[in-house]
Structures are given as C-alpha cells and as structure tokens.
Design a protein around this motif. Structure first.
Motif, PDB file in Angstrom:
ATOM      1  N   LYS A  71       0.828  -1.206   0.000  1.00  0.00           N
ATOM      2  CA  LYS A  71       0.000   0.000   0.000  1.00  0.00           C
ATOM      3  C   LYS A  71       0.860   1.253   0.000  1.00  0.00           C
ATOM      4  O   LYS A  71       0.582   2.221  -0.729  1.00  0.00           O
ATOM      5  N   ARG A  72       1.950   1.218   0.761  1.00  0.00           N
ATOM      6  CA  ARG A  72       2.844   2.369   0.827  1.00  0.00           C
ATOM      7  C   ARG A  72       3.596   2.560  -0.477  1.00  0.00           C
ATOM      8  O   ARG A  72       3.760   3.679  -0.958  1.00  0.00           O
ATOM      9  N   ARG A  87       1.408   4.242  -3.308  1.00  0.00           N
ATOM     10  CA  ARG A  87       0.697   5.485  -3.039  1.00  0.00           C
ATOM     11  C   ARG A  87       0.765   6.455  -4.211  1.00  0.00           C
ATOM     12  O   ARG A  87      -0.243   6.952  -4.701  1.00  0.00           O
TER      13      ARG A  87
END
Length: 231
Positions: free
Chosen positions: A220-221, A224
């Motif tokens: 998820k990071r 981004r």
C-alpha cells in the motif's frame, strides 16, 4: 483450553525469536542476491547473463534441505583452511550462519526471477526520459527504475517470504534451536508429539499472518504515488 507445555513455553518463545532472526537475515541476503541476479540476467553482456542464468537455474533445481546440508557440512574443511590463514584455529561455520547462507541463496534465486520480471515490466520510455533530463545511468536506476521495480516485485517477494518463513524449519537438521528444534526436544522429553507440533504449527501460522499484514502495508505504501497518478 491452553495446552500443558510442561515448562517448555520459554524454550518455544526463544525458538520463535531465533526463527524470526533467521528469516530476516536470510531475507536481507536473498534480496541482495536476487537484485544482483536480475541485473545480471538483464545485462547487455552475454557473460553476465550466463552467470545470472546459471545461478538461478542451479539453485532452484536443488532442494533447500540439500543446500543447508551442503553448506554446513561441505564447507568444514574450507572454513578451517580460512581460519588457519587468519590465525584462528578450529574456525567453524555456525548453524545460524550456514542456515542464513543456504536460505538466502535459495531465496535469492527465486527473487532473481521476480526482480527480472519487474525490470522487464518497466517501459523503456522511462529510461529514455531520464536520459533526456540529463540524468546518469546510476541516478536513473536509483530514482526511476528501482522504486518502480520494488513496487512491481513486492507481491512476488511477499509470497517468497512466506515460503522462507516455513523453510527455516529445515535448519533444525543441523542443530539450530529454532521452533522445530525446540519442539522436537520438548516432544522427546514429554512424549506428547501432537501437543508440541500443533503449537509449532500455530506459531508458524501466527508469524505468517503478521508477515502478510506487513506485506500489505508495504504494498500500500509503495503504490501510493501510483494510485494518485492513476486516479
């Protein structure tokens, strides 16, 4: 209902910590080897492509257990010879070091293919854009290629790490006191194999769940900026 561990609870906790250390050390080594292998396999030089392909093929073609045994028992004379050169008598490779090398070597071979696929998935136009901006090859790789490659490779690397966590049990055959070794000792003393092996299974399952949560956070990071640009 909490099973009776006959006082082996602290030993299992110590074994879990050893498993975590072994997995992380092998991961670090494997990531370096995988990245180097992928760069070799995508190199414009034939010799480098041959080296990368040979490493990936040979290591993936031999079971991990055999690599553990080969590195631990097969390097005894070599390590002792190196010890005599530096003035250290009876120098030996510890089970932890041998396990780290063996598992890191295997992880790196599979990671080579994951990184290679991620590299090939990056459009060539990105490199050309970096050259047009006057960036050197090193900065293009570090600033443009590596972040994208990392994002694309994360799902595959996550799956490999799950396998690596379970493969740490193989190192118990050379005496490293990780979860499986501690469980076997407890079984021998208590004569209750089901109890301790089911506890070991749940410990591995718990570690896998924690690793999955960590990989989800990393994915998820890493995605981004990509998500914002896609929106």
């Amino acid at each position: 209902m909490i099973p009776d561990l006959h006082g082996f609870g602290p030993a299992l906790i110590a074994g879990t910590w050893m498993t975590i250390q072994l997995a992380l050390a092998s991961l670090a080594l494997g990531l370096v080897l995988g990245l180097l292998g992928a760069l070799a396999k995508t190199s414009p030089y034939v010799a480098m492509r041959w080296v990368g392909g040979t490493y990936s093929t040979i290591v993936r073609g031999v079971p991990e257990l055999i690599w553990v045994l080969l590195i631990y028992f097969g390097t005894i004379n070599l390590v002792r010879w190196l010890g005599t050169l530096v003035g250290i008598d009876e120098l030996a490779l510890s089970p932890f070091a041998a396990g780290t090398i063996a598992l890191g070597l295997c992880f790196g071979a599979y990671a080579t293919e994951v990184f290679r696929g991620a590299l090939l998935a990056i459009p060539k136009g990105h490199r050309e854009a970096g050259l047009a901006l006057g960036l050197g090859k090193r900065r293009i790789f570090l600033r443009l290629i590596l972040p994208q490659m990392w994002r694309l490779a994360l799902p595959g690397l996550g799956n490999l790490f799950m396998i690596l966590m379970k493969d740490t049990a193989l190192v118990s055959v050379i005496g490293l006191e990780e979860i499986m070794r501690r469980s076997q000792i407890a079984v021998t003393a208590s004569k209750e194999p089901f109890t301790f092996f089911i506890v070991a299974a749940f410990i591995y399952l718990g570690l896998t769940v924690i690793a999955m949560i960590g990989m989800h956070f990393l994915e998820k990071r890493a995605g981004r900026g990509f998500s914002r640009s896609a929106a």
